[in-house]
Design an enzyme around this catalytic site. Sequence first.
Site, PDB file in Angstrom:
ATOM      1  N   ASP A   1      -6.187   5.269   2.741  1.00 21.85           N
ATOM      2  CA  ASP A   1      -6.306   3.869   2.376  1.00 21.85           C
ATOM      3  C   ASP A   1      -7.686   3.309   2.744  1.00 21.85           C
ATOM      4  OD1 ASP A   1      -3.849   1.784   1.782  1.00 21.85           O
ATOM      5  OD2 ASP A   1      -5.628   0.823   2.654  1.00 21.85           O
TER       6      ASP A   1
ATOM      7  N   GLU B   1       2.563  -3.876 -12.566  1.00 15.32           N
ATOM      8  CA  GLU B   1       3.987  -3.704 -12.919  1.00 15.32           C
ATOM      9  C   GLU B   1       4.363  -4.689 -14.029  1.00 15.32           C
ATOM     10  OE1 GLU B   1       4.846  -2.231  -8.371  1.00 15.32           O
ATOM     11  OE2 GLU B   1       5.757  -4.102  -9.016  1.00 15.32           O
TER      12      GLU B   1
ATOM     13  N   HIS C   1       0.831  -1.203   0.000  1.00 16.65           N
ATOM     14  CA  HIS C   1       0.000   0.000   0.000  1.00 16.65           C
ATOM     15  C   HIS C   1       0.873   1.264   0.000  1.00 16.65           C
ATOM     16  CE1 HIS C   1      -3.949  -1.996   1.077  1.00 16.65           C
ATOM     17  NE2 HIS C   1      -3.064  -2.981   1.112  1.00 16.65           N
TER      18      HIS C   1
HETATM   19  N1  UDP Z   1       8.113  -5.657  -4.164  1.00 19.07           N
HETATM   20  C1  UDP Z   1       9.439  -5.408  -4.482  1.00 19.07           C
HETATM   21  N2  UDP Z   1      10.359  -6.369  -4.154  1.00 19.07           N
HETATM   22  C2  UDP Z   1      10.027  -7.537  -3.543  1.00 19.07           C
HETATM   23  C3  UDP Z   1       8.661  -7.779  -3.235  1.00 19.07           C
HETATM   24  C4  UDP Z   1       7.736  -6.807  -3.571  1.00 19.07           C
HETATM   25  O1  UDP Z   1       9.786  -4.358  -5.033  1.00 19.07           O
HETATM   26  O2  UDP Z   1      10.914  -8.341  -3.288  1.00 19.07           O
HETATM   27  C5  UDP Z   1       7.128  -4.590  -4.478  1.00 19.07           C
HETATM   28  C6  UDP Z   1       6.401  -4.838  -5.779  1.00 19.07           C
HETATM   29  O3  UDP Z   1       7.088  -4.230  -6.841  1.00 19.07           O
HETATM   30  C7  UDP Z   1       5.052  -4.199  -5.506  1.00 19.07           C
HETATM   31  C8  UDP Z   1       4.849  -4.385  -4.010  1.00 19.07           C
HETATM   32  O4  UDP Z   1       6.145  -4.623  -3.466  1.00 19.07           O
HETATM   33  O5  UDP Z   1       5.092  -2.828  -5.812  1.00 19.07           O
HETATM   34  C9  UDP Z   1       3.958  -5.557  -3.668  1.00 19.07           C
HETATM   35  O6  UDP Z   1       2.638  -5.231  -3.889  1.00 19.07           O
HETATM   36  P1  UDP Z   1       1.579  -6.283  -4.406  1.00 19.07           P
HETATM   37  O7  UDP Z   1       0.276  -5.580  -4.525  1.00 19.07           O
HETATM   38  O8  UDP Z   1       2.054  -6.922  -5.645  1.00 19.07           O
HETATM   39  O9  UDP Z   1       1.549  -7.414  -3.313  1.00 19.07           O
HETATM   40  P2  UDP Z   1       1.456  -7.413  -1.708  1.00 19.07           P
HETATM   41  O10 UDP Z   1       2.832  -7.265  -1.215  1.00 19.07           O
HETATM   42  O11 UDP Z   1       0.569  -6.254  -1.306  1.00 19.07           O
HETATM   43  O12 UDP Z   1       0.867  -8.750  -1.401  1.00 19.07           O
END
Ligand code: UDP
Length: 478
Positions: free
Chosen positions: A118, A370, A16
């Site tokens: 949020d 992404e 978030h």
């Molecule tokens: N992310 C990252 N590196 C990691 C794991 C996650 O940069 O090793 C970033 C990813 O690019 C995204 C966010 O963390 O922007 C994860 O958000 P997402 O909604 O995909 O999943 P959540 O973590 O909320 O389950």
Amino acid sequence: MVELQVFFFPMLAHGHMIPTLDMARLFATHGVHSSIITTPLNAPVFEKAVEQSNNSGFRMSIKIVKFPKVSGLPQDCENADQLTCPDMSPIFFGAVEMLKEQVELLLEEYRPNCLVADMFFPWATDSAAKFGIPRLVFHGTCFFSLCASEQTRLHVPFHNFQSDSDEFVIPNLPHHVQLSVSQVPTYQRQNIQTEFSKMMIRVKESELTSYGVIVNSFYELEPDYADHYRNVLNRRAWHVGPVSLCNRSDEEKAHRGKKAAIDVDECFKWLDTKKPNSVLYVCFGSTAKFPSNQLHEIAVGLEASGQQFIWVVRKGKNDEKPEEWMPEGFEERMKGEGLIIRGWAPQVLILDHEAIGGFVTHCGWNSTLEGISAGVPMVTWPSFAEQFYNDKLITEILQIGVAVGAKEWVSGTGSGNIKREAVEMAVRSVMVGKEAEERRDRAKGLKRLARKVIGEGGSSYMDLDVLIKELSLYKPSC
Ligand code: UDP
């Protein structure tokens, strides 16, 4: 013209905070003074980007609220990714709710023109109203999931079903979309109310009483659902994404979220030796943790697929035998073929590398968008939150992914019980063959669109402009 000031208050979780920071930066590039509210230990996630933004002549700042002292959470825990067991979630949510008073003091002191809060802060609509300020909701997901989850919530199409494996069609959607009951979030299908399910009802109520919803998506990606959300479900909504594309330089992309757990240069030297579209990137977001037996199946499946990969493995700090999942000799055998990142990966930087040809994802919306923005087809492995809905968008509506076959919504941990053969098959079908090429072509087309809409005159650029103009004219009714 008087400078518009917008406060952004993301949930204390990387999934978030990261998109909210990007969104705040986008607002700043449109002339808004963007301020982010967060707690002391989360502030470093924002500091560098805020400084860079200010150095580039835009206005951004951070406002700190103190995380309350509560028992039952790990020491220094201010972020959802530090929770080590599901029982801690309600304590964490309770602590987060206690921030309300401090947030209201900030609103009183600074009187911003708008609060983007949020979805997990349903109280924020009333807090903003106390000061005559409009509140925008940020869910952090796409139009499709907002529509699908709302239609499911309103109509409970499975209410007299016998078994969790029974399938139902989500009512009233523009496409025929089918889910099994077991893929619906448990808080949406249980008869007994929990603290969480009660909060999710308040989330929906506050969405309806808020000024509107800001969506990290773009119209051309899901036009039927952007229209459905606005015209059938009657929500006021603005689409401003993909917000991650505001990170233009490698430096910006490399510093998103946390510090990378690898030497970024080494990783890129490795990727540079690979052919275009030849490497699979495997990552399940910032919080999901797979049990050891599932990691083992992934390892064997990946090896059997014969594909090169970068695999981001999150194992909790408290895990007793962190590497027990690894097949014997796996890392040595995979030398040159596979790279394991234990911890945080510079995801956007990796996805944007031309060697990346597929993405095994848990369908978190940030990762999904992404992946789309990088033009990469996906293997979908949803587990929790709204991920099973996102999966349908990727595999059936956009047709840029192959499902690994996850059937069960499981809170907080990766949906397990997926066998090595399923991993191998899904990976192969995303990486090689005629259908893989067609999927990749579609994904590349979406990448081109994503980059267009965020640029000057593009649909997301324009919608953000419309929203900012509207906010600058806002007059409280009382
Ligand atoms: N992310 C990252 N590196 C990691 C794991 C996650 O940069 O090793 C970033 C990813 O690019 C995204 C966010 O963390 O922007 C994860 O958000 P997402 O909604 O995909 O999943 P959540 O973590 O909320 O389950």
